[in-house]
Design an enzyme around this catalytic site. Structure first.
Site, mmCIF file in Angstrom:
data_model
loop_
_atom_site.group_PDB
_atom_site.id
_atom_site.type_symbol
_atom_site.label_atom_id
_atom_site.label_comp_id
_atom_site.label_asym_id
_atom_site.label_seq_id
_atom_site.Cartn_x
_atom_site.Cartn_y
_atom_site.Cartn_z
ATOM 1 N N CYS A 157 0.836 -1.174 -0.096
ATOM 2 C CA CYS A 157 -0.019 0.005 0.084
ATOM 3 C C CYS A 157 0.718 1.355 -0.078
ATOM 4 O O CYS A 157 0.633 2.468 -0.191
ATOM 5 C CB CYS A 157 -0.867 -0.146 1.311
ATOM 6 S SG CYS A 157 -2.031 -1.388 1.252
ATOM 7 N N HIS A 205 -3.153 6.996 3.161
ATOM 8 C CA HIS A 205 -3.672 5.614 2.874
ATOM 9 C C HIS A 205 -5.037 5.271 3.229
ATOM 10 O O HIS A 205 -5.169 5.262 4.368
ATOM 11 C CB HIS A 205 -2.773 4.489 3.013
ATOM 12 C CG HIS A 205 -3.342 2.938 2.586
ATOM 13 N ND1 HIS A 205 -3.598 3.068 1.520
ATOM 14 C CD2 HIS A 205 -3.318 2.044 3.287
ATOM 15 C CE1 HIS A 205 -4.117 1.827 1.363
ATOM 16 N NE2 HIS A 205 -3.846 0.959 2.456
ATOM 17 N N ASN A 228 -10.337 -0.319 0.667
ATOM 18 C CA ASN A 228 -8.675 -0.284 0.275
ATOM 19 C C ASN A 228 -8.233 -0.580 -0.722
ATOM 20 O O ASN A 228 -8.473 -1.754 -1.173
ATOM 21 C CB ASN A 228 -8.065 -1.031 1.692
ATOM 22 C CG ASN A 228 -6.772 -1.077 1.580
ATOM 23 O OD1 ASN A 228 -6.143 -0.464 0.754
ATOM 24 N ND2 ASN A 228 -6.061 -1.393 2.752
HETATM 25 N N1 ACO Z 1 -18.106 -9.307 9.534
HETATM 26 C C1 ACO Z 1 -18.525 -9.214 10.710
HETATM 27 N N2 ACO Z 1 -17.790 -9.904 11.838
HETATM 28 C C2 ACO Z 1 -16.402 -9.925 11.404
HETATM 29 C C3 ACO Z 1 -15.940 -9.569 10.049
HETATM 30 C C4 ACO Z 1 -16.743 -9.157 9.216
HETATM 31 N N3 ACO Z 1 -16.618 -8.838 8.033
HETATM 32 N N4 ACO Z 1 -14.688 -9.534 10.064
HETATM 33 C C5 ACO Z 1 -14.305 -9.954 11.113
HETATM 34 N N5 ACO Z 1 -15.244 -10.273 12.083
HETATM 35 C C6 ACO Z 1 -15.278 -10.653 13.502
HETATM 36 C C7 ACO Z 1 -14.284 -11.282 13.995
HETATM 37 O O1 ACO Z 1 -14.287 -12.935 13.637
HETATM 38 C C8 ACO Z 1 -14.340 -11.301 15.300
HETATM 39 O O2 ACO Z 1 -15.021 -12.198 16.042
HETATM 40 P P1 ACO Z 1 -14.667 -12.916 17.281
HETATM 41 O O3 ACO Z 1 -14.601 -11.848 18.541
HETATM 42 O O4 ACO Z 1 -16.031 -13.648 17.512
HETATM 43 O O5 ACO Z 1 -13.466 -13.735 17.114
HETATM 44 C C9 ACO Z 1 -14.765 -9.752 15.690
HETATM 45 O O6 ACO Z 1 -15.314 -9.451 14.372
HETATM 46 C C10 ACO Z 1 -13.759 -8.725 15.851
HETATM 47 O O7 ACO Z 1 -12.709 -8.815 15.188
HETATM 48 P P2 ACO Z 1 -11.507 -8.021 15.261
HETATM 49 O O8 ACO Z 1 -10.413 -8.484 14.454
HETATM 50 O O9 ACO Z 1 -11.390 -7.740 16.642
HETATM 51 O O10 ACO Z 1 -12.078 -6.463 14.634
HETATM 52 P P3 ACO Z 1 -11.484 -5.016 14.848
HETATM 53 O O11 ACO Z 1 -12.392 -4.180 15.592
HETATM 54 O O12 ACO Z 1 -10.052 -4.999 14.858
HETATM 55 O O13 ACO Z 1 -11.551 -4.785 13.299
HETATM 56 C C11 ACO Z 1 -10.302 -4.926 11.293
HETATM 57 C C12 ACO Z 1 -11.206 -5.627 12.034
HETATM 58 C C13 ACO Z 1 -11.550 -3.740 10.442
HETATM 59 C C14 ACO Z 1 -9.946 -5.774 10.111
HETATM 60 C C15 ACO Z 1 -9.478 -3.996 11.760
HETATM 61 O O14 ACO Z 1 -8.584 -4.600 12.659
HETATM 62 C C16 ACO Z 1 -8.465 -3.164 10.707
HETATM 63 O O15 ACO Z 1 -8.756 -2.431 10.271
HETATM 64 N N6 ACO Z 1 -7.166 -3.522 10.960
HETATM 65 C C17 ACO Z 1 -6.197 -2.882 9.644
HETATM 66 C C18 ACO Z 1 -6.656 -3.488 8.397
HETATM 67 C C19 ACO Z 1 -5.891 -2.851 7.629
HETATM 68 O O16 ACO Z 1 -5.767 -1.596 7.584
HETATM 69 N N7 ACO Z 1 -5.224 -3.472 6.747
HETATM 70 C C20 ACO Z 1 -4.618 -2.918 5.515
HETATM 71 C C21 ACO Z 1 -3.470 -2.095 6.116
HETATM 72 S S1 ACO Z 1 -2.325 -2.257 4.908
HETATM 73 C C22 ACO Z 1 -2.898 -2.615 3.340
HETATM 74 O O17 ACO Z 1 -3.575 -1.697 2.921
HETATM 75 C C23 ACO Z 1 -2.557 -3.505 2.419
#
Ligand code: ACO
Length: 327
Positions: A114, A254, A284
């Site tokens: 990214c 980003h 993203n």
């Molecule tokens: N729908 C419903 N529930 C979901 C989903 C979904 N799409 N995805 C995950 N969950 C669930 C998980 O399974 C978890 O359930 P559990 O507690 O029963 O295990 C629960 O939601 C919470 O999951 P978390 O991972 O704790 O959720 P979080 O609040 O951290 O949000 C997210 C997840 C959005 C992915 C976040 O961690 C994030 O944005 N991380 C950064 C991702 C990113 O930016 N990546 C790219 C950067 S680099 C690049 O661009 C290549």
């Protein structure tokens, strides 16, 4: 007077098909409410078979060249930041060069996930400082939909396809790119990984069974590192240019997640109107996210000559960095 690189044209292109959060509900166990509140994403654009990476890149390039009034045959260099090329060889940059008829341009792809667009902008800037007449086309282009596991709700709701481009050249005016800061930490590579194009592990039965051809991500860990790394890179830019937070007119971060962008904005004490956000429309788009932002901002007329712009990105690798410029 020193030579600086300026952006003289921008362009962008996203696939026609819009996939809403509601549609995602029919693919995986998710909800519009979960996606919206955790990421800020409302929809993403997903490519069809004809909307390849090189197609989107070429379309965005044509618009940028048009705005810059630069002919393809006058381009000296094409750099495409991407991690989802049409194929390993030829590069997307060579495919674009051929499509445009940019006969004299050198062309190569750059892989920094990214952060690719900022890496590519930084490389272009170095070329131009030594050869100010050069015309460089810098593109960020991705078709992440092709490397997403559409059964994995942890990742499939996050990404979208698109491309953004900028035409860069030199100026003696006191504006343009002021600083670039690039970083990487390969020790954290496993937290966000895409093995599909491995030469050591070519797509085959065992790879497919293990789901290794798709993006795999430890979201929470990535989130923590992203906020910290982008703040550090942003502060490096502020310090290098002797800017206070108040001096920044626009933050182009980003676009991975609206919470990450807002955290960064809060830490930099930037008011909301200075923080450009379009992740709700595109998800993203990795390397394409910042150039799409730049193009949208440019075309809506919010970039005024003299405005101070801070661009910050973070991605797999890990890679991260910042570019500060005066528009
Ligand atoms: N729908 C419903 N529930 C979901 C989903 C979904 N799409 N995805 C995950 N969950 C669930 C998980 O399974 C978890 O359930 P559990 O507690 O029963 O295990 C629960 O939601 C919470 O999951 P978390 O991972 O704790 O959720 P979080 O609040 O951290 O949000 C997210 C997840 C959005 C992915 C976040 O961690 C994030 O944005 N991380 C950064 C991702 C990113 O930016 N990546 C790219 C950067 S680099 C690049 O661009 C290549």
């Amino acid at each position: 007077m020193s030579i600086r690189s300026i952006i003289i044209g921008t362009g962008s292109c996203v696939p026609k098909r819009v996939v809403t959060n509601k549609e995602m509900e029919s693919l995986v166990d998710t909800s519009d409410e979960w996606i919206r509140t955790r990421t800020g994403i409302l929809q993403r654009h997903i490519s069809n078979d004809r909307e390849t990476n090189s197609y989107l890149a070429t379309q965005s390039a044509r618009k940028a060249l048009d705005m810059a009034s630069v002919l393809p045959q006058d381009l000296d260099l094409i750099i495409v930041g991407t991690m989802t090329p049409d194929m390993p060889m030829p590069s997307v940059a060579c495919l674009v060069q051929n499509e445009l008829g940019a006969k004299k341009a050198a062309a190569f792809d750059l892989y920094a996930a990214c952060t690719s667009f900022l890496y590519a902008l930084s490389v272009a800037d170095k070329f131009i400082r030594f050869a100010p007449d050069m015309k460089v086309l810098v593109i960020g282009s991705e078709v992440l939909s092709r490397v997403i596991n559409w059964k994995d709700r942890n990742t499939c709701v996050l990404f979208g396809d698109g491309a953004g481009a900028a035409v860069i050249t030199g100026t003696k005016e006191d504006r343009g790119i002021l600083s670039t800061h690039l970083h990487a930490d390969g020790s954290l590579g496993e937290l966000l990984i895409l093995k599909g194009l491995d030469v050591d592990l070519p797509p085959g039965h065992s790879t497919l069974e293990k789901g290794q051809q798709y993006i795999q991500m430890q979201g929470r860990e990535v989130f923590k590192h992203a906020v910290k790394a982008m703040e550090t890179a942003a502060r490096e830019a502020l310090e290098a240019n002797k800017w206070n937070e108040d001096d920044v007119d626009h933050l182009f971060s980003h676009q991975a997640n609206v919470r990450i962008i807002n955290f960064l904005g809060e830490r930099l004490r930037l008011s909301q109107e200075k923080i450009f956000i379009n992740v709700h429309k595109y998800g993203n788009t990795s390397a394409a996210s910042i150039p799409i932002c730049l193009d949208e901002a440019n075309r809506t007329g919010i970039l005024i000559p003299g405005h101070r712009i801070l661009m910050v990105a973070f991605g797999g690798g890990f890679t991260w960095g910042s570019v500060a410029m005066c528009w």
